[in-house]
Design a protein around this motif. Structure first.
Motif, PDB file in Angstrom:
ATOM      1  N   PHE A 176      44.691  80.171  24.828  1.00 41.96           N
ATOM      2  CA  PHE A 176      45.295  79.274  23.844  1.00 41.96           C
ATOM      3  C   PHE A 176      44.982  77.816  24.151  1.00 41.96           C
ATOM      4  O   PHE A 176      44.904  76.971  23.261  1.00 41.96           O
ATOM      5  CB  PHE A 176      46.813  79.469  23.811  1.00 41.96           C
ATOM      6  CG  PHE A 176      47.243  80.762  23.194  1.00 41.96           C
ATOM      7  CD1 PHE A 176      46.679  81.217  22.010  1.00 41.96           C
ATOM      8  CD2 PHE A 176      48.233  81.531  23.793  1.00 41.96           C
ATOM      9  CE1 PHE A 176      47.089  82.403  21.431  1.00 41.96           C
ATOM     10  CE2 PHE A 176      48.655  82.718  23.224  1.00 41.96           C
ATOM     11  CZ  PHE A 176      48.088  83.167  22.033  1.00 41.96           C
ATOM     12  N   SER A 177      44.774  77.530  25.420  1.00 45.89           N
ATOM     13  CA  SER A 177      44.527  76.147  25.842  1.00 45.89           C
ATOM     14  C   SER A 177      43.091  75.693  25.606  1.00 45.89           C
ATOM     15  O   SER A 177      42.750  74.542  25.887  1.00 45.89           O
ATOM     16  CB  SER A 177      44.850  75.998  27.332  1.00 45.89           C
ATOM     17  OG  SER A 177      44.041  76.880  28.110  1.00 45.89           O
ATOM     18  N   ALA A 178      42.238  76.556  25.067  1.00 42.78           N
ATOM     19  CA  ALA A 178      40.806  76.244  24.953  1.00 42.78           C
ATOM     20  C   ALA A 178      40.512  75.133  23.954  1.00 42.78           C
ATOM     21  O   ALA A 178      39.477  74.476  24.044  1.00 42.78           O
ATOM     22  CB  ALA A 178      40.031  77.499  24.570  1.00 42.78           C
ATOM     23  N   GLY A 179      41.379  74.931  22.994  1.00 42.26           N
ATOM     24  CA  GLY A 179      41.113  73.898  21.992  1.00 42.26           C
ATOM     25  C   GLY A 179      40.157  74.380  20.920  1.00 42.26           C
ATOM     26  O   GLY A 179      39.846  75.568  20.796  1.00 42.26           O
ATOM     27  N   ALA A 180      39.641  73.447  20.134  1.00 44.14           N
ATOM     28  CA  ALA A 180      38.762  73.792  19.011  1.00 44.14           C
ATOM     29  C   ALA A 180      37.387  74.230  19.510  1.00 44.14           C
ATOM     30  O   ALA A 180      36.896  73.761  20.531  1.00 44.14           O
ATOM     31  CB  ALA A 180      38.631  72.599  18.069  1.00 44.14           C
ATOM     32  N   HIS A 181      36.793  75.138  18.740  1.00 45.06           N
ATOM     33  CA  HIS A 181      35.428  75.565  19.023  1.00 45.06           C
ATOM     34  C   HIS A 181      34.771  75.960  17.704  1.00 45.06           C
ATOM     35  O   HIS A 181      35.429  76.082  16.664  1.00 45.06           O
ATOM     36  CB  HIS A 181      35.406  76.731  20.018  1.00 45.06           C
ATOM     37  CG  HIS A 181      36.292  77.880  19.630  1.00 45.06           C
ATOM     38  ND1 HIS A 181      35.965  78.766  18.632  1.00 45.06           N
ATOM     39  CD2 HIS A 181      37.511  78.281  20.104  1.00 45.06           C
ATOM     40  CE1 HIS A 181      36.917  79.669  18.507  1.00 45.06           C
ATOM     41  NE2 HIS A 181      37.871  79.400  19.385  1.00 45.06           N
ATOM     42  N   ALA A 182      33.462  76.179  17.735  1.00 41.77           N
ATOM     43  CA  ALA A 182      32.704  76.385  16.496  1.00 41.77           C
ATOM     44  C   ALA A 182      33.002  77.704  15.804  1.00 41.77           C
ATOM     45  O   ALA A 182      32.652  77.880  14.633  1.00 41.77           O
ATOM     46  CB  ALA A 182      31.201  76.286  16.791  1.00 41.77           C
ATOM     47  N   ALA A 183      33.651  78.648  16.493  1.00 38.86           N
ATOM     48  CA  ALA A 183      33.957  79.944  15.880  1.00 38.86           C
ATOM     49  C   ALA A 183      35.399  80.027  15.393  1.00 38.86           C
ATOM     50  O   ALA A 183      35.833  81.086  14.938  1.00 38.86           O
ATOM     51  CB  ALA A 183      33.683  81.067  16.879  1.00 38.86           C
ATOM     52  N   LEU A 184      36.136  78.938  15.462  1.00 37.39           N
ATOM     53  CA  LEU A 184      37.545  78.946  15.090  1.00 37.39           C
ATOM     54  C   LEU A 184      37.708  79.410  13.644  1.00 37.39           C
ATOM     55  O   LEU A 184      37.057  78.906  12.730  1.00 37.39           O
ATOM     56  CB  LEU A 184      38.130  77.538  15.252  1.00 37.39           C
ATOM     57  CG  LEU A 184      39.647  77.416  15.393  1.00 37.39           C
ATOM     58  CD1 LEU A 184      40.124  78.159  16.643  1.00 37.39           C
ATOM     59  CD2 LEU A 184      40.048  75.945  15.475  1.00 37.39           C
ATOM     60  N   GLY A 185      38.575  80.391  13.443  1.00 39.04           N
ATOM     61  CA  GLY A 185      38.821  80.909  12.107  1.00 39.04           C
ATOM     62  C   GLY A 185      37.823  81.943  11.641  1.00 39.04           C
ATOM     63  O   GLY A 185      37.929  82.465  10.531  1.00 39.04           O
ATOM     64  N   GLU A 186      36.834  82.276  12.462  1.00 41.95           N
ATOM     65  CA  GLU A 186      35.794  83.239  12.098  1.00 41.95           C
ATOM     66  C   GLU A 186      36.000  84.555  12.856  1.00 41.95           C
ATOM     67  O   GLU A 186      36.723  84.630  13.845  1.00 41.95           O
ATOM     68  CB  GLU A 186      34.411  82.688  12.471  1.00 41.95           C
ATOM     69  CG  GLU A 186      33.994  81.472  11.686  1.00 41.95           C
ATOM     70  CD  GLU A 186      33.175  81.845  10.460  1.00 41.95           C
ATOM     71  OE1 GLU A 186      33.113  83.058  10.128  1.00 41.95           O
ATOM     72  OE2 GLU A 186      32.601  80.937   9.854  1.00 41.95           O
ATOM     73  N   SER A 187      35.355  85.601  12.376  1.00 38.33           N
ATOM     74  CA  SER A 187      35.151  86.828  13.153  1.00 38.33           C
ATOM     75  C   SER A 187      33.805  87.377  12.713  1.00 38.33           C
ATOM     76  O   SER A 187      33.514  87.440  11.512  1.00 38.33           O
ATOM     77  CB  SER A 187      36.268  87.847  12.923  1.00 38.33           C
ATOM     78  OG  SER A 187      36.297  88.287  11.590  1.00 38.33           O
ATOM     79  N   PHE A 188      32.972  87.750  13.662  1.00 34.87           N
ATOM     80  CA  PHE A 188      31.614  88.156  13.323  1.00 34.87           C
ATOM     81  C   PHE A 188      31.004  88.993  14.439  1.00 34.87           C
ATOM     82  O   PHE A 188      31.507  89.027  15.571  1.00 34.87           O
ATOM     83  CB  PHE A 188      30.727  86.937  13.041  1.00 34.87           C
ATOM     84  CG  PHE A 188      30.688  85.915  14.142  1.00 34.87           C
ATOM     85  CD1 PHE A 188      29.755  86.014  15.161  1.00 34.87           C
ATOM     86  CD2 PHE A 188      31.583  84.847  14.172  1.00 34.87           C
ATOM     87  CE1 PHE A 188      29.714  85.079  16.185  1.00 34.87           C
ATOM     88  CE2 PHE A 188      31.539  83.904  15.181  1.00 34.87           C
ATOM     89  CZ  PHE A 188      30.607  84.017  16.191  1.00 34.87           C
TER      90      PHE A 188
END
Length: 304
Positions: A229-241
């Motif tokens: 949870f502490s990782a913060g934002a990343h480019a896959a946020l909100g995705e699943s693939f």
């Protein structure tokens, strides 16, 4: 991915006759599309247009176009002539012949054709010949790692009107998919911390699910990394693939993206690069494999 149940899909993969007949269009299978893609790559490298090559092969340009798109398969004779005209090396020609043969085979998953959605069929076809599967799921345990009890809860929630008998068959299908992990493909699963904490089915089901992940990590070519949870934002946020790689490194990769109401398979190099960036981004923020396993072990203890 957790493979949503959407609609039944019946398919027929035919040779040139059906493609010219004016009947309903057919969805290219993964193997026929890979075959066509390889032929298209060699054709473009030769400097020939599709029209020019078709003329040399003695077939219609429209037929060759369908071959390259995977909507029709070249006959053995046409494939042999194309190999000769395009100067395709012998080892690659053997691969193309094998792809063509496999494209004619019925997949084991077709035993479930009456309940199988088009989306899940495509995902299974993508997995069938894969050498490396990379997946990102933020909130749910990926399908290839699910236990039967966990999968039942996910399937029932996603398809509340499905008959109990169909749920049982769908669970059987998922368990057969899971067996693939012991038969060759390497799996790298990046999972959000929410996925390992959400008590799908209750604490007992989750505990057994997490134990299963630990067993799979220790017994097979599987890497699991948890994004805290502490990782913060990343480019896959909100995705699943899912990113699929086949044994031949010259094969283009494919990306399967599943949503609540739609699914897509991406094959264009620019789009694939975007997803490779996304999984690299999220993996860089995930815990290392050993620390991820420790977190899962700690959570199992909390659920006792």
């Amino acid at each position: 991915m957790h493979d949503r149940v959407i609609v039944k899909f019946a398919r027929r993969d035919d040779v040139e006759g059906r493609a010219r007949s004016g009947g309903p269009s057919v969805r290219p299978t993964v193997r026929s599309r890979r075959l066509g893609g390889k032929l298209g790559t060699y054709r473009r490298g030769s400097g020939l247009s599709g029209t020019e090559l078709a003329a040399r092969l003695g077939i219609h340009q429209a037929t060759w176009s369908k071959v390259e798109s995977g909507k029709a398969k070249a006959s053995p004779a046409v494939l042999a002539r194309a190999v000769e005209e395009l100067g395709i090396p012998g080892d690659v020609a053997a691969q193309l012949t094998e792809l063509r043969r496999k494209a004619d085979e019925a997949g084991w998953w077709q035993d479930y054709g009456d309940i199988l959605s088009e989306a899940v069929q495509m995902l299974i076809e993508l997995e069938a010949d894969a050498s490396w599967i990379r997946t990102y799921e933020g909130e749910v345990i990926p399908g290839l790692l699910q236990t039967r009890d966990y999968a039942e809860q996910v399937i029932a929630a996603g398809a509340p009107h499905m008959r109990a008998a169909d749920i049982d068959r769908y669970l059987e299908l998922r368990m057969r998919r899971r067996e693939r992990l012991g038969q060759g493909p390497r799996l790298t699963a990046i999972i959000g911390e929410a996925a390992i904490r959400q008590q799908v089915g209750g604490p007992d089901v989750l505990r057994d699910q997490l134990r299963h992940i630990v067993e799979v990590i220790r017994g097979r070519d599987v890497t699991v990394q948890v994004v805290p949870f502490s990782a913060g934002a990343h480019a896959a946020l909100g995705e699943s693939f899912v990113i699929i790689q086949w044994p031949d490194e010259a094969d283009p990769q494919a990306v399967y993206v599943d949503g609540v109401t739609s699914w897509t398979v991406h094959e264009r190099s620019g789009v694939i690069r975007s997803y490779l960036h996304a999984i690299a981004s999220v993996q860089s923020r995930a815990l290392p494999p050993r620390a991820s396993l420790d977190l899962i072990d700690d959570l199992i203890e909390e659920l006792r």
